[in-house]
Design an enzyme around this catalytic site. Structure first.
Site, PDB file in Angstrom:
ATOM      1  N   GLY A  99      -4.910  -9.352  -4.074  1.00 11.12           N
ATOM      2  CA  GLY A  99      -6.309  -9.596  -4.445  1.00 11.12           C
ATOM      3  C   GLY A  99      -7.211  -8.466  -3.982  1.00 11.12           C
ATOM      4  O   GLY A  99      -7.968  -8.638  -3.015  1.00 11.12           O
ATOM      5  N   TYR A 100      -7.105  -7.332  -4.635  1.00 10.36           N
ATOM      6  CA  TYR A 100      -7.959  -6.180  -4.310  1.00 10.36           C
ATOM      7  C   TYR A 100      -9.100  -6.069  -5.338  1.00 10.36           C
ATOM      8  O   TYR A 100     -10.266  -6.184  -5.009  1.00 10.36           O
ATOM      9  CB  TYR A 100      -7.157  -4.871  -4.352  1.00 10.36           C
ATOM     10  CG  TYR A 100      -6.455  -4.457  -3.084  1.00 10.36           C
ATOM     11  CD1 TYR A 100      -5.999  -5.387  -2.165  1.00 10.36           C
ATOM     12  CD2 TYR A 100      -6.215  -3.106  -2.812  1.00 10.36           C
ATOM     13  CE1 TYR A 100      -5.334  -4.983  -1.014  1.00 10.36           C
ATOM     14  CE2 TYR A 100      -5.566  -2.700  -1.668  1.00 10.36           C
ATOM     15  CZ  TYR A 100      -5.124  -3.634  -0.774  1.00 10.36           C
ATOM     16  OH  TYR A 100      -4.464  -3.232   0.365  1.00 10.36           O
ATOM     17  N   SER A 101      -8.728  -5.818  -6.630  1.00 12.55           N
ATOM     18  CA  SER A 101      -9.722  -5.453  -7.648  1.00 12.55           C
ATOM     19  C   SER A 101     -10.651  -6.616  -7.986  1.00 12.55           C
ATOM     20  O   SER A 101     -10.264  -7.790  -7.931  1.00 12.55           O
ATOM     21  CB  SER A 101      -9.014  -5.030  -8.937  1.00 12.55           C
ATOM     22  OG  SER A 101      -8.085  -4.021  -8.674  1.00 12.55           O
ATOM     23  N   GLU A 134       2.266   1.635  -2.163  1.00 17.02           N
ATOM     24  CA  GLU A 134       2.325   1.153  -3.548  1.00 17.02           C
ATOM     25  C   GLU A 134       2.551   2.326  -4.502  1.00 17.02           C
ATOM     26  O   GLU A 134       3.365   2.255  -5.411  1.00 17.02           O
ATOM     27  CB  GLU A 134       1.007   0.436  -3.885  1.00 17.02           C
ATOM     28  CG  GLU A 134       0.928  -0.076  -5.308  1.00 17.02           C
ATOM     29  CD  GLU A 134      -0.397  -0.777  -5.643  1.00 17.02           C
ATOM     30  OE1 GLU A 134      -1.248  -0.914  -4.744  1.00 17.02           O
ATOM     31  OE2 GLU A 134      -0.565  -1.168  -6.809  1.00 17.02           O
ATOM     32  N   SER A 142      -6.270   4.468 -10.780  1.00 17.90           N
ATOM     33  CA  SER A 142      -6.062   5.195 -12.045  1.00 17.90           C
ATOM     34  C   SER A 142      -5.680   6.656 -11.779  1.00 17.90           C
ATOM     35  O   SER A 142      -5.916   7.184 -10.694  1.00 17.90           O
ATOM     36  CB  SER A 142      -7.332   5.140 -12.891  1.00 17.90           C
ATOM     37  OG  SER A 142      -8.284   6.046 -12.359  1.00 17.90           O
ATOM     38  N   ASN A 143      -5.083   7.287 -12.796  1.00 18.18           N
ATOM     39  CA  ASN A 143      -4.621   8.666 -12.593  1.00 18.18           C
ATOM     40  C   ASN A 143      -5.774   9.639 -12.376  1.00 18.18           C
ATOM     41  O   ASN A 143      -5.620  10.642 -11.681  1.00 18.18           O
ATOM     42  CB  ASN A 143      -3.745   9.096 -13.777  1.00 18.18           C
ATOM     43  CG  ASN A 143      -2.364   8.456 -13.686  1.00 18.18           C
ATOM     44  OD1 ASN A 143      -2.175   7.483 -12.951  1.00 18.18           O
ATOM     45  ND2 ASN A 143      -1.405   9.006 -14.405  1.00 18.18           N
ATOM     46  N   GLU A 144      -6.949   9.325 -12.953  1.00 14.76           N
ATOM     47  CA  GLU A 144      -8.112  10.196 -12.704  1.00 14.76           C
ATOM     48  C   GLU A 144      -8.455  10.158 -11.208  1.00 14.76           C
ATOM     49  O   GLU A 144      -8.736  11.184 -10.591  1.00 14.76           O
ATOM     50  CB  GLU A 144      -9.327   9.738 -13.529  1.00 14.76           C
ATOM     51  CG  GLU A 144      -9.213   9.988 -15.028  1.00 14.76           C
ATOM     52  CD  GLU A 144      -8.339   8.962 -15.734  1.00 14.76           C
ATOM     53  OE1 GLU A 144      -8.037   7.900 -15.137  1.00 14.76           O
ATOM     54  OE2 GLU A 144      -7.936   9.209 -16.887  1.00 14.76           O
TER      55      GLU A 144
END
Ligand code: FAD
Length: 397
Positions: A127-129, A244, A382-384
């Site tokens: 439960g992070y985002s 992760e 995300s990769n950005e």
């Protein structure tokens, strides 16, 4: 860095191969071959076999139930499980909250939670985002207010993978609204059966129920379920994310994926020749294979660092970027290879579907996997955002 396996490593490789051949659940293999969606019980069936053998958490310290394998042995293990097409175990307990608990938890927390993660008795979710707090995670608003020996938690989490099956969740909550963002967050372990928790499904592009919204209304959480100090949860959060991201690279599974694409391209025809003879297609496979080999060597360097006692650092962002891009390219190539056989499965198999599958077995999961893999460049940060981390922490820009 030596790349040849020692005689001991080769013997270990044989031992692992024999164990998988004898113990991988036949029913699970059957479902995978048919391209069926896997249930919680399916995931747990392999987990439990490994738990019984003591091999379920190779990376954990031995005192908490790890195997004590060297980095090379762990590498062999991931190679062999991918080679044999074993399912990947759920990471939320084993690779995420487990390491947080044995690193930051109290003796009581270690004694209560670690054995149940190993045995598979507890299924965990992350439960992070929150809506509005994904990349900018430290802006999270779910709040926990102290009331005696409990916190009272209110807020909403989102994209919570497999929360519909979870017994426990690890949550980031705001405990000090006045402190600087990162300094007012705590890390709570919450029993998902606590009154006030509601899990609502989100159905993804491939028609699957993998992610959820989790709503928390006046959820009472005992203070002794907070890991580490109050308002210092960001330390645990960052530690967990580095673990992760390394796991997300999935090199061994992608190597196996390339072999599968080659098999499909040998079977599928392009005019009067097998697809594998098509120069354009062959080139795409070769490019992917070269990038994957480069990633593998980067991962081996990171493993060599780990053997020398260095934990996963910001370079894990690099493994995440390249690994996730390769996973996407692999599913694109697979879908291209199966061609029109992929079309009937754009929405995957729904629960209870009993239609007779069309086309060769290898075509059934091509479209759902393609859609599902769009997530890899988003989740785990995300990769950005990973590029920003590399710019700042690795390149010092
Ligand atoms: C399938 C799936 C499963 C997930 N599972 C979980 C889970 O189990 N638990 C959990 O807590 N979370 C989970 N997540 C959430 C995931 O971690 C977030 O989606 C991710 O961190 C991105 O946040 P966001 O979706 O809010 O996008 P946003 O942060 O709104 O970003 C939108 C876009 O803007 C870009 N962007 C944002 N900020 C910057 C910046 N500073 N510089 C450059 N570009 C930027 C992003 O790269 C992205 O392309 C999951 C997500 C997916 C897709």
């Amino acid at each position: 860095m030596h790349l040849d396996f020692s005689p001991e490593d080769l013997a270990f490789q044989q031992e692992v191969r024999a164990f998988i051949a004898e113990n991988y659940p036949a029913e699970l293999r059957g479902k995978q071959d048919e391209g069926d969606e896997l249930s919680k019980e399916d995931f747990l069936s392999w987990h439990k076999v490994l738990a019984k053998k003591g091999w379920v958490a190779p990376a954990w310290p031995v005192e908490y139930g790890g195997t004590g394998w060297t980095a090379t042995q762990r590498y062999i293990w991931s190679e062999e499980t991918a080679r044999a097409d074993c399912i990947r175990l759920m990471p939320f307990g084993l690779s995420m909250v487990g390491p947080v608990i044995y690193t930051f938890g109290t003796p009581e927390q270690k004694a209560k939670f670690l054995p149940r993660i190993l045995s598979g008795e507890d299924w965990w979710c992350q439960g992070y985002s929150e809506p509005g707090s994904g990349s900018d995670l430290a802006s999270l608003r779910t709040k926990a207010v102290r009331d005696g020996d409990h916190y009272v938690v209110n807020g909403q989490k989102t994209w919570t993978t497999m929360a519909q099956h979870a017994d426990w969740g690890f949550f980031l909550v705001r405990t000090d609204p006045d402190a600087k963002q990162q300094e007012g967050i705590s890390f709570l372990l919450i029993d998902m059966k606590t009154p006030g928790i509601e899990v609502r499904p989100i159905i993804t592009l491939g028609g699957e129920h993998e992610v959820n919204e989790v709503w928390l209304e006046d959820v009472r959480v005992p203070v002794d379920q907070r890991v580490y100090e109050e308002n210092k949860g960001w330390t645990c959060a960052k530690f967990l994310l580095a673990h992760e991201r390394t796991g997300i690279a999935g090199v061994a599974a992608s190597k196996r994926g390339i072999e599968k694409v080659k098999t499909i391209a040998r079977a599928e025809m392009d005019g009067d020749k097998p697809l594998i003879a098509n120069a354009f297609f062959k080139r795409k496979i070769a490019e992917l294979e070269m990038d994957l080999t480069a990633l593998e060597f980067t991962e081996l360097r990171s493993l060599a660092g780990e053997s020398a006692g260095k934990g996963p650092g910001p370079e894990s962002s690099l493994l995440k970027i390249k690994g996730s891009e390769i996973q996407q390219r692999l599913t694109e190539l697979t879908l291209e290879a199966v061609g029109h056989y992929g079309a009937p499965y754009f929405r995957g198999f729904g629960e209870g579907d009993n239609e007779h599958p069309i086309g060769p077995d290898y075509a059934h999961r091509a479209a759902p996997s393609y859609f599902n893999t769009r997530k890899t460049t988003i989740y785990g940060g995300s990769n950005e955002i990973q590029r920003n981390i590399i710019a700042k922490m690795v390149l010092g820009l």
